[in-house]
Design a protein around this motif. Structure first.
Motif, PDB file in Angstrom:
ATOM      1  N   PRO A   1     -12.717  10.146  -4.127  1.00  0.00           N
ATOM      2  CA  PRO A   1     -11.443  10.108  -4.865  1.00  0.00           C
ATOM      3  C   PRO A   1     -11.608   9.402  -6.215  1.00  0.00           C
ATOM      4  O   PRO A   1     -12.199   8.325  -6.280  1.00  0.00           O
ATOM      5  N   GLN A   2     -11.120  10.028  -7.282  1.00  0.00           N
ATOM      6  CA  GLN A   2     -11.378   9.525  -8.645  1.00  0.00           C
ATOM      7  C   GLN A   2     -10.170   8.875  -9.303  1.00  0.00           C
ATOM      8  O   GLN A   2     -10.323   8.124 -10.258  1.00  0.00           O
ATOM      9  N   TYR A   3      -8.983   9.229  -8.851  1.00  0.00           N
ATOM     10  CA  TYR A   3      -7.780   8.732  -9.535  1.00  0.00           C
ATOM     11  C   TYR A   3      -7.311   7.440  -8.877  1.00  0.00           C
ATOM     12  O   TYR A   3      -7.424   7.275  -7.670  1.00  0.00           O
ATOM     13  N   GLU A   4      -6.742   6.560  -9.693  1.00  0.00           N
ATOM     14  CA  GLU A   4      -6.244   5.301  -9.145  1.00  0.00           C
ATOM     15  C   GLU A   4      -4.715   5.358  -9.080  1.00  0.00           C
ATOM     16  O   GLU A   4      -4.065   5.768 -10.028  1.00  0.00           O
ATOM     17  N   PHE A   5      -4.164   4.964  -7.942  1.00  0.00           N
ATOM     18  CA  PHE A   5      -2.703   4.866  -7.836  1.00  0.00           C
ATOM     19  C   PHE A   5      -2.355   3.528  -7.190  1.00  0.00           C
ATOM     20  O   PHE A   5      -2.696   3.283  -6.035  1.00  0.00           O
ATOM     21  N   LEU A   6      -1.753   2.660  -7.955  1.00  0.00           N
ATOM     22  CA  LEU A   6      -1.312   1.338  -7.487  1.00  0.00           C
ATOM     23  C   LEU A   6      -2.397   0.621  -6.674  1.00  0.00           C
ATOM     24  O   LEU A   6      -2.148   0.101  -5.586  1.00  0.00           O
ATOM     25  N   GLY A   7      -3.608   0.645  -7.222  1.00  0.00           N
ATOM     26  CA  GLY A   7      -4.683  -0.140  -6.627  1.00  0.00           C
ATOM     27  C   GLY A   7      -5.501   0.585  -5.571  1.00  0.00           C
ATOM     28  O   GLY A   7      -6.437   0.003  -5.022  1.00  0.00           O
ATOM     29  N   ARG A   8      -5.176   1.835  -5.274  1.00  0.00           N
ATOM     30  CA  ARG A   8      -5.994   2.592  -4.313  1.00  0.00           C
ATOM     31  C   ARG A   8      -6.456   3.891  -4.970  1.00  0.00           C
ATOM     32  O   ARG A   8      -5.779   4.421  -5.843  1.00  0.00           O
ATOM     33  N   LYS A   9      -7.572   4.380  -4.491  1.00  0.00           N
ATOM     34  CA  LYS A   9      -8.090   5.646  -5.034  1.00  0.00           C
ATOM     35  C   LYS A   9      -7.486   6.836  -4.295  1.00  0.00           C
ATOM     36  O   LYS A   9      -7.347   6.800  -3.059  1.00  0.00           O
TER      37      LYS A   9
ATOM     38  N   GLY B   1      -8.850   8.324   0.183  1.00  0.00           N
ATOM     39  CA  GLY B   1      -7.974   8.917  -0.823  1.00  0.00           C
ATOM     40  C   GLY B   1      -6.549   9.167  -0.397  1.00  0.00           C
ATOM     41  O   GLY B   1      -5.880  10.043  -0.942  1.00  0.00           O
ATOM     42  N   LYS B   2      -6.045   8.373   0.554  1.00  0.00           N
ATOM     43  CA  LYS B   2      -4.652   8.583   0.999  1.00  0.00           C
ATOM     44  C   LYS B   2      -3.828   7.320   0.724  1.00  0.00           C
ATOM     45  O   LYS B   2      -4.281   6.214   1.005  1.00  0.00           O
ATOM     46  N   PHE B   3      -2.632   7.520   0.220  1.00  0.00           N
ATOM     47  CA  PHE B   3      -1.730   6.397  -0.081  1.00  0.00           C
ATOM     48  C   PHE B   3      -0.418   6.610   0.681  1.00  0.00           C
ATOM     49  O   PHE B   3       0.261   7.612   0.492  1.00  0.00           O
ATOM     50  N   VAL B   4      -0.071   5.634   1.533  1.00  0.00           N
ATOM     51  CA  VAL B   4       1.196   5.725   2.269  1.00  0.00           C
ATOM     52  C   VAL B   4       2.183   4.726   1.677  1.00  0.00           C
ATOM     53  O   VAL B   4       1.901   3.524   1.603  1.00  0.00           O
ATOM     54  N   SER B   5       3.316   5.239   1.275  1.00  0.00           N
ATOM     55  CA  SER B   5       4.369   4.372   0.765  1.00  0.00           C
ATOM     56  C   SER B   5       5.531   4.395   1.754  1.00  0.00           C
ATOM     57  O   SER B   5       5.805   5.434   2.357  1.00  0.00           O
ATOM     58  N   GLY B   6       6.176   3.275   1.936  1.00  0.00           N
ATOM     59  CA  GLY B   6       7.336   3.200   2.833  1.00  0.00           C
ATOM     60  C   GLY B   6       8.581   2.937   2.007  1.00  0.00           C
ATOM     61  O   GLY B   6       8.622   1.997   1.212  1.00  0.00           O
ATOM     62  N   MET B   7       9.576   3.789   2.184  1.00  0.00           N
ATOM     63  CA  MET B   7      10.804   3.644   1.376  1.00  0.00           C
ATOM     64  C   MET B   7      11.848   2.842   2.148  1.00  0.00           C
ATOM     65  O   MET B   7      12.132   3.148   3.311  1.00  0.00           O
ATOM     66  N   ILE B   8      12.396   1.825   1.509  1.00  0.00           N
ATOM     67  CA  ILE B   8      13.429   1.005   2.164  1.00  0.00           C
ATOM     68  C   ILE B   8      14.748   1.084   1.397  1.00  0.00           C
ATOM     69  O   ILE B   8      14.778   1.421   0.215  1.00  0.00           O
ATOM     70  N   GLU B   9      15.800   0.743   2.135  1.00  0.00           N
ATOM     71  CA  GLU B   9      17.116   0.672   1.489  1.00  0.00           C
ATOM     72  C   GLU B   9      17.922  -0.452   2.139  1.00  0.00           C
ATOM     73  O   GLU B   9      18.020  -0.510   3.367  1.00  0.00           O
ATOM     74  N   GLY B  10      18.460  -1.345   1.325  1.00  0.00           N
ATOM     75  CA  GLY B  10      19.350  -2.379   1.835  1.00  0.00           C
ATOM     76  C   GLY B  10      20.691  -1.754   2.170  1.00  0.00           C
ATOM     77  O   GLY B  10      21.076  -0.730   1.594  1.00  0.00           O
ATOM     78  N   THR B  11      21.403  -2.364   3.107  1.00  0.00           N
ATOM     79  CA  THR B  11      22.658  -1.763   3.569  1.00  0.00           C
ATOM     80  C   THR B  11      23.767  -2.797   3.603  1.00  0.00           C
ATOM     81  O   THR B  11      23.535  -3.940   3.984  1.00  0.00           O
TER      82      THR B  11
ATOM     83  N   ILE C   1      -2.760  22.473  -7.128  1.00  0.00           N
ATOM     84  CA  ILE C   1      -2.899  21.501  -8.222  1.00  0.00           C
ATOM     85  C   ILE C   1      -4.321  20.949  -8.255  1.00  0.00           C
ATOM     86  O   ILE C   1      -4.939  20.839  -9.324  1.00  0.00           O
ATOM     87  N   LYS C   2      -4.874  20.655  -7.095  1.00  0.00           N
ATOM     88  CA  LYS C   2      -6.242  20.114  -7.043  1.00  0.00           C
ATOM     89  C   LYS C   2      -7.248  21.113  -7.621  1.00  0.00           C
ATOM     90  O   LYS C   2      -8.178  20.737  -8.311  1.00  0.00           O
ATOM     91  N   LYS C   3      -7.014  22.385  -7.336  1.00  0.00           N
ATOM     92  CA  LYS C   3      -7.907  23.426  -7.856  1.00  0.00           C
ATOM     93  C   LYS C   3      -7.815  23.445  -9.399  1.00  0.00           C
ATOM     94  O   LYS C   3      -8.819  23.572 -10.086  1.00  0.00           O
ATOM     95  N   ALA C   4      -6.604  23.284  -9.898  1.00  0.00           N
ATOM     96  CA  ALA C   4      -6.390  23.372 -11.344  1.00  0.00           C
ATOM     97  C   ALA C   4      -6.935  22.157 -12.096  1.00  0.00           C
ATOM     98  O   ALA C   4      -7.286  22.277 -13.268  1.00  0.00           O
ATOM     99  N   ILE C   5      -6.988  21.003 -11.457  1.00  0.00           N
ATOM    100  CA  ILE C   5      -7.406  19.799 -12.214  1.00  0.00           C
ATOM    101  C   ILE C   5      -8.870  19.419 -11.940  1.00  0.00           C
ATOM    102  O   ILE C   5      -9.335  18.391 -12.392  1.00  0.00           O
ATOM    103  N   LYS C   6      -9.570  20.255 -11.174  1.00  0.00           N
ATOM    104  CA  LYS C   6     -10.957  19.939 -10.787  1.00  0.00           C
ATOM    105  C   LYS C   6     -11.868  19.802 -11.988  1.00  0.00           C
ATOM    106  O   LYS C   6     -11.761  20.543 -12.943  1.00  0.00           O
TER     107      LYS C   6
END
Ligand SMILES: Cc1cc2nc3c(=O)[nH]c(=O)nc-3n(C[C@H](O)[C@H](O)[C@H](O)COP(=O)(O)O)c2cc1C
Length: 362
Positions: free
Chosen positions: A37-45, A152-162, A357-362
């Motif tokens: 994995p080559q791209y960086e997203f919030l500290g992970r590849k 190369g996997k990034f898991v984000s968890g979405m929260i909402e205050g109520t 998209i991956k094919k197009a940006i290779k």
């Protein structure tokens, strides 16, 4: 061409939760990335800075299936500090929109159309349901374990205050946000996204949180204090006013690690007889519109956020969301300044979008 959606709007939320995902997401054929994995997203590849925002990935089965199909950044649908029921079915309806959905058009209201056809525009109205904390914590922890075993996997968890009742003070509301952040951080998720822009909150909310800059700033600050080094992204809606957007970036741009824009554009949704299309009280007249006709708003926000980030000398990541249906749309977002791009509606009806998209940006 629209393929079978991985979240089936014709089934209830519970049926989707138990039986989904559907279509190609159900075949478990794994797309194999080449190299590292080559791209960086919030500290992970990641292999590509592209993924699915909070919404259609309603549990770990959906998130894993999205990873298997090559979507590298996946956001687990919004959760809360207590269980909350989903809005009455249907939760997704197709709507008629010609060209871009202007704010004037959204103000006037929209009419549903017969089927899910192109140009794909939908309204979604779930009310951000949540299972109880033990259920979602376990489910997210499972998917993190899986993702950590795959590069190369990034898991984000979405929260909402109520606001859990009429007696809830603004301070209670803030504390609920902090609790949600603590509970989410406990899953060891890679990043936390805070939903400052839910358009389907019902009658307790007069204005979206993201437009109340002082309150947003207090909440973002308190969340960041709670979660420490875990990256924090806030999800915002379209800002008409440059001054308000500038003030948001000025007050929050150094607290958060990323800003994601946009959520949906709210509009009244009517049936062919001019009656409220979604069942329930009048609070359900308006709901969020997403898909192809909102792309202009996402692109516009990304451009303005990039400009402000430069002007104010900030570093937060910009996540472009809204109307991404094709490889071209992805490129337009990147050219406008997005560090990462996400698609909800487009990905739902095209499970191979990440691979294209991956094919197009290779
Ligand atoms: C089925 C569905 C459910 C959604 N649920 C959420 C949600 O729980 N939280 C949230 O912040 N946004 C939610 N959204 C909004 C998306 O994250 C996204 O901001 C919006 O749909 C615009 O992107 P799109 O045009 O690619 O769909 C949802 C969208 C869809 C289609």
């Amino acid at each position: 061409m629209l393929l079978q959606p991985f979240y089936d709007p014709l089934k209830t939320y519970e049926e989707n939760y138990e039986q989904g995902p559907f279509g190609a997401f159900a075949d478990h054929q794994i797309f194999k990335d080449e190299g590292e994995p080559q791209y960086e997203f919030l500290g992970r590849k990641v292999f590509a800075p592209f993924g699915i925002p909070a919404g259609p990935l309603i549990n770990s089965n959906f998130v894993k299936a999205a990873f298997e199909k090559g979507f590298d950044i996946c956001v687990y649908k919004t959760v809360r500090t207590r269980a909350k029921k989903v809005n009455e079915w249907p939760n997704i309806l197709p709507v008629k929109v010609r060209g871009d959905l202007t704010l004037e058009q959204a103000q006037k209201g929209l009419v549903v159309k017969k089927g899910f056809t192109e140009p794909l525009a939908i309204t979604n109205s779930f009310g951000n349901p949540s299972f109880s904390v033990d259920v979602w914590q376990q489910d997210i922890a499972d998917v993190i374990k899986w993702a950590n075993g795959h590069p190369g996997k990034f898991v984000s968890g979405m929260i909402e205050g109520t606001r859990w009742g009429a007696n809830f003070t603004e301070n209670d509301f803030l504390k609920d946000w902090v609790l949600a952040a603590r509970l989410m951080n406990g899953t060891k998720v890679h990043g936390i996204e805070a939903n400052f822009s839910c358009p389907n909150e019902g009658n307790l909310v007069k204005r979206l949180l993201c437009y109340d800059i002082a309150q947003s700033q207090r909440i973002a600050d308190a969340i960041k204090n709670e979660i420490g080094n875990t990256p924090l992204v806030i999800k915002v809606s379209y800002f008409q006013s440059d001054d308000e957007l500038r003030s948001l970036v000025k007050e929050l741009g150094r607290i958060v690690d990323g800003i994601s824009a946009i959520n949906t554009i709210p509009s009244a949704v009517l049936d062919e007889n001019g009656k409220q299309a979604l069942p329930g009280g009048p609070w359900r007249l308006k709901s969020g519109i997403c898909g192809a006709p909102v792309k202009w708003a996402g692109l516009d926000m990304v451009e303005r956020l990039k400009f402000l980030r430069e002007e104010l000398g900030m570093k937060f990541a910009i996540i472009g969301v809204g109307g991404v249906m094709s490889v071209d749309d992805y490129h337009q977002y990147v050219e406008s300044g997005a560090d990462a791009v996400m698609s909800a509606t487009g990905a739902m009806w095209n499970p191979f979008l990440a691979q294209e998209i991956k094919k197009a940006i290779k």
